[in-house]
Design a protein around this motif. Sequence first.
Motif, PDB file in Angstrom:
ATOM      1  N   ALA A 142       1.033  -2.681  14.714  1.00 38.29           N
ATOM      2  CA  ALA A 142       1.559  -2.465  16.065  1.00 38.29           C
ATOM      3  C   ALA A 142       2.995  -2.968  16.267  1.00 38.29           C
ATOM      4  O   ALA A 142       3.831  -2.261  16.851  1.00 38.29           O
ATOM      5  CB  ALA A 142       0.638  -3.164  17.072  1.00 38.29           C
ATOM      6  N   ARG A 172      -5.017 -10.095   6.857  1.00 39.38           N
ATOM      7  CA  ARG A 172      -5.483 -11.261   7.629  1.00 39.38           C
ATOM      8  C   ARG A 172      -6.264 -12.161   6.692  1.00 39.38           C
ATOM      9  O   ARG A 172      -7.150 -11.685   5.974  1.00 39.38           O
ATOM     10  CB  ARG A 172      -6.395 -10.826   8.782  1.00 39.38           C
ATOM     11  N   GLU A 174      -8.895 -13.759   6.562  1.00 43.85           N
ATOM     12  CA  GLU A 174     -10.180 -13.932   7.249  1.00 43.85           C
ATOM     13  C   GLU A 174     -10.964 -15.098   6.642  1.00 43.85           C
ATOM     14  O   GLU A 174     -11.019 -15.246   5.416  1.00 43.85           O
ATOM     15  CB  GLU A 174     -11.024 -12.655   7.103  1.00 43.85           C
ATOM     16  N   THR A 181     -16.629  -3.233   2.430  1.00 44.12           N
ATOM     17  CA  THR A 181     -15.239  -3.049   2.869  1.00 44.12           C
ATOM     18  C   THR A 181     -15.070  -3.269   4.370  1.00 44.12           C
ATOM     19  O   THR A 181     -13.984  -3.039   4.901  1.00 44.12           O
ATOM     20  CB  THR A 181     -14.759  -1.618   2.545  1.00 44.12           C
ATOM     21  N   PHE A 187      -6.366  -4.585   4.493  1.00 43.97           N
ATOM     22  CA  PHE A 187      -7.043  -3.380   4.993  1.00 43.97           C
ATOM     23  C   PHE A 187      -5.989  -2.454   5.595  1.00 43.97           C
ATOM     24  O   PHE A 187      -4.812  -2.813   5.680  1.00 43.97           O
ATOM     25  CB  PHE A 187      -8.109  -3.749   6.039  1.00 43.97           C
ATOM     26  N   GLN A 189      -4.839   0.091   8.809  1.00 41.81           N
ATOM     27  CA  GLN A 189      -5.052   0.408  10.227  1.00 41.81           C
ATOM     28  C   GLN A 189      -4.450   1.772  10.569  1.00 41.81           C
ATOM     29  O   GLN A 189      -3.488   2.218   9.934  1.00 41.81           O
ATOM     30  CB  GLN A 189      -4.372  -0.640  11.116  1.00 41.81           C
ATOM     31  N   GLU A 191      -2.974   3.132  14.080  1.00 43.47           N
ATOM     32  CA  GLU A 191      -2.723   2.626  15.430  1.00 43.47           C
ATOM     33  C   GLU A 191      -1.812   3.553  16.237  1.00 43.47           C
ATOM     34  O   GLU A 191      -0.855   4.124  15.702  1.00 43.47           O
ATOM     35  CB  GLU A 191      -2.070   1.246  15.371  1.00 43.47           C
ATOM     36  N   ARG A 263      -2.664  -3.332  26.621  1.00 43.37           N
ATOM     37  CA  ARG A 263      -1.862  -4.503  26.224  1.00 43.37           C
ATOM     38  C   ARG A 263      -0.844  -4.863  27.314  1.00 43.37           C
ATOM     39  O   ARG A 263      -0.013  -5.740  27.109  1.00 43.37           O
ATOM     40  CB  ARG A 263      -1.106  -4.236  24.922  1.00 43.37           C
ATOM     41  N   GLY A 299      -7.605   1.580  15.140  1.00 41.56           N
ATOM     42  CA  GLY A 299      -8.791   1.745  14.298  1.00 41.56           C
ATOM     43  C   GLY A 299      -8.530   1.313  12.872  1.00 41.56           C
ATOM     44  O   GLY A 299      -7.382   1.173  12.443  1.00 41.56           O
ATOM     45  N   GLY A 300      -9.607   1.107  12.120  1.00 45.46           N
ATOM     46  CA  GLY A 300      -9.493   0.710  10.720  1.00 45.46           C
ATOM     47  C   GLY A 300      -9.847   1.883   9.810  1.00 45.46           C
ATOM     48  O   GLY A 300     -10.875   2.519  10.001  1.00 45.46           O
ATOM     49  N   ARG A 303     -12.933   0.868   7.619  1.00 45.99           N
ATOM     50  CA  ARG A 303     -14.187   0.862   8.386  1.00 45.99           C
ATOM     51  C   ARG A 303     -14.647   2.282   8.708  1.00 45.99           C
ATOM     52  O   ARG A 303     -15.834   2.567   8.689  1.00 45.99           O
ATOM     53  CB  ARG A 303     -14.008   0.063   9.682  1.00 45.99           C
TER      54      ARG A 303
HETATM   55  N1  GAP Z   1      -3.224  -4.034  17.069  1.00 43.15           N
HETATM   56  C1  GAP Z   1      -4.508  -4.384  17.541  1.00 43.15           C
HETATM   57  C2  GAP Z   1      -5.408  -4.860  16.509  1.00 43.15           C
HETATM   58  O1  GAP Z   1      -5.005  -5.118  15.390  1.00 43.15           O
HETATM   59  P1  GAP Z   1      -7.892  -5.483  16.038  1.00 43.15           P
HETATM   60  O2  GAP Z   1      -9.133  -5.205  16.852  1.00 43.15           O
HETATM   61  O3  GAP Z   1      -7.671  -6.872  15.599  1.00 43.15           O
HETATM   62  O4  GAP Z   1      -6.688  -4.948  16.914  1.00 43.15           O
HETATM   63  C3  GAP Z   1      -7.966  -3.149  14.936  1.00 43.15           C
HETATM   64  O5  GAP Z   1      -7.907  -4.528  14.780  1.00 43.15           O
HETATM   65  C4  GAP Z   1      -8.862  -2.516  13.895  1.00 43.15           C
HETATM   66  O6  GAP Z   1      -8.443  -2.898  12.584  1.00 43.15           O
HETATM   67  C5  GAP Z   1     -10.328  -2.956  13.978  1.00 43.15           C
HETATM   68  O7  GAP Z   1     -11.027  -2.199  14.939  1.00 43.15           O
HETATM   69  C6  GAP Z   1     -10.804  -2.684  12.577  1.00 43.15           C
HETATM   70  O8  GAP Z   1     -11.163  -1.332  12.416  1.00 43.15           O
HETATM   71  C7  GAP Z   1      -9.573  -2.977  11.734  1.00 43.15           C
HETATM   72  N2  GAP Z   1      -9.673  -4.334  11.176  1.00 43.15           N
HETATM   73  C8  GAP Z   1      -9.313  -5.500  11.775  1.00 43.15           C
HETATM   74  N3  GAP Z   1      -9.548  -6.548  10.967  1.00 43.15           N
HETATM   75  C9  GAP Z   1     -10.070  -6.038   9.821  1.00 43.15           C
HETATM   76  C10 GAP Z   1     -10.528  -6.605   8.590  1.00 43.15           C
HETATM   77  N4  GAP Z   1     -10.445  -7.916   8.363  1.00 43.15           N
HETATM   78  N5  GAP Z   1     -11.013  -5.783   7.644  1.00 43.15           N
HETATM   79  C11 GAP Z   1     -11.077  -4.441   7.850  1.00 43.15           C
HETATM   80  N6  GAP Z   1     -10.653  -3.847   8.974  1.00 43.15           N
HETATM   81  C12 GAP Z   1     -10.162  -4.622   9.963  1.00 43.15           C
END
Ligand code: GAP
Length: 428
Positions: A142, A172, A174, A181, A187, A189, A191, A263, A299-300, A303
């Motif tokens: 973003a 990230r 995490e 996955t 990953f 995104q 957006e 946002r 979206g991812g 995913r």
């Molecule tokens: N810019 C807004 C944002 O990043 P988010 O809900 O944190 O929002 C958006 O992330 C999408 O990114 C999630 O709905 C998911 O599909 C994907 N996503 C976020 N973290 C992820 C992760 N650790 N692994 C895989 N996909 C991830």
Amino acid sequence: MEKVVSLCKRRGFIFQSSDIYGGLSNAWDYGPYGVELKNNVKRAWWKSIVYQRNDILGMDAAILMHPKVWEASGHVENFYDLKSDCKSCKKRFKTADLADKNKCPECGGELTESRKFNLMFKTHQGAVEDAANVVYLRPETAQGMFVNFSNILDSKHPRLPFGMAQIGKAFRNEITPGNFTFRTREFEQMEVEYFVNPEDADKKLAEWIEYRFNWYLDLGLKKENLRQRPHAKDELAHYAKACTDIEYNFSFGWSELEGIANRTDFDLKQHAEASGKDLRFFDDAAKKRFYPYIIEPSGGVDRSVLAYLADAYHEEQVKEETRVVLKLHRDLSPIKVAVLPLLKNRPQLVELAKKIAQDLKKSHVTVYDDTAAIGKLYRRQDEVGTLYCVTIDVQSLEDQQVTVRDRDTMQQERIGIDKLGEYLSGKL
Ligand code: GAP
């Protein structure tokens, strides 16, 4: 999910990263079919977002950005999870996941107090590793769009509402990645940042939720496996006023595929203040300068791919055997056509089959395979979701016809070779 994971590895969709070294946990590589499926998901998204609308402009921003971006966006201060460490086994947990905040769920040991853990990966740009050249791997795509807001205004002069769209990697660190996955540290995104008049924000948010929900349905996800879930106030990200998740009913429970958030003007205002640049929009008609609100469908890719795979996985009883078939939507199937000679020791048959495959490759993703008996070849193609199998048999040499088998119905039709291209193009 276990069956999907096993199919992914067996058939070359997704492999463990660095497998020969014992694997890097929670990192995955997309193999020959996986990369096709992933590209098809991204292509379908881009088509629905950029090509089929008149109000969205595509972008591809750099992953590395000025470190001030992440200060202004609030990520340096607010993008963290609370973590607790076990003093005995040294395992790390997300505090929010712990039923007992003091006791390790694995060994029963004592847990440390919960501490903030920033999820951004930090590294250094250039040869010297000091605080002056810290850069982050972006945790969302973003920000690459927000910092280009004035470039887009100056070069394209769009009117409100308009959006920018981007697909790209995000990172990230995490604390608890997992579920194949679904949650990983690297990953992709997809957006959209959609700039609107603040008065229109609620209406546009609702429109985007429907638009994005239908995208998943149109590409074949079963309606009963998809739902919308509005966020409670205490779940909202630091920048959001409202957010609705689109969730899929995975075997491990309902989980987020995409979040669609309001946002507000948070990001533009933060970047305007930190950079000293005026990031307001000038409305010609109203002769007014103001900060637009931003609606963000985020979206991812990974995913989505996982949901499409899980939803498409079918087992059917055919005579005495179990047929495994991936009933992927035709736009998503990695391979559209497989050309299979019935006998691989008949040079004329093989030659004809290879020529047909080569001709079809001009229009469709086509493979040629003669490495097994026909029953096995069909099973292989069913497992990867190939839409049509074209079989060339001895009769084909005489009547110039081939057999086309449909993946889902398994019905077979004889088609003239001269009509085959047209027939398949009609279907695809
Ligand atoms: N810019 C807004 C944002 O990043 P988010 O809900 O944190 O929002 C958006 O992330 C999408 O990114 C999630 O709905 C998911 O599909 C994907 N996503 C976020 N973290 C992820 C992760 N650790 N692994 C895989 N996909 C991830």
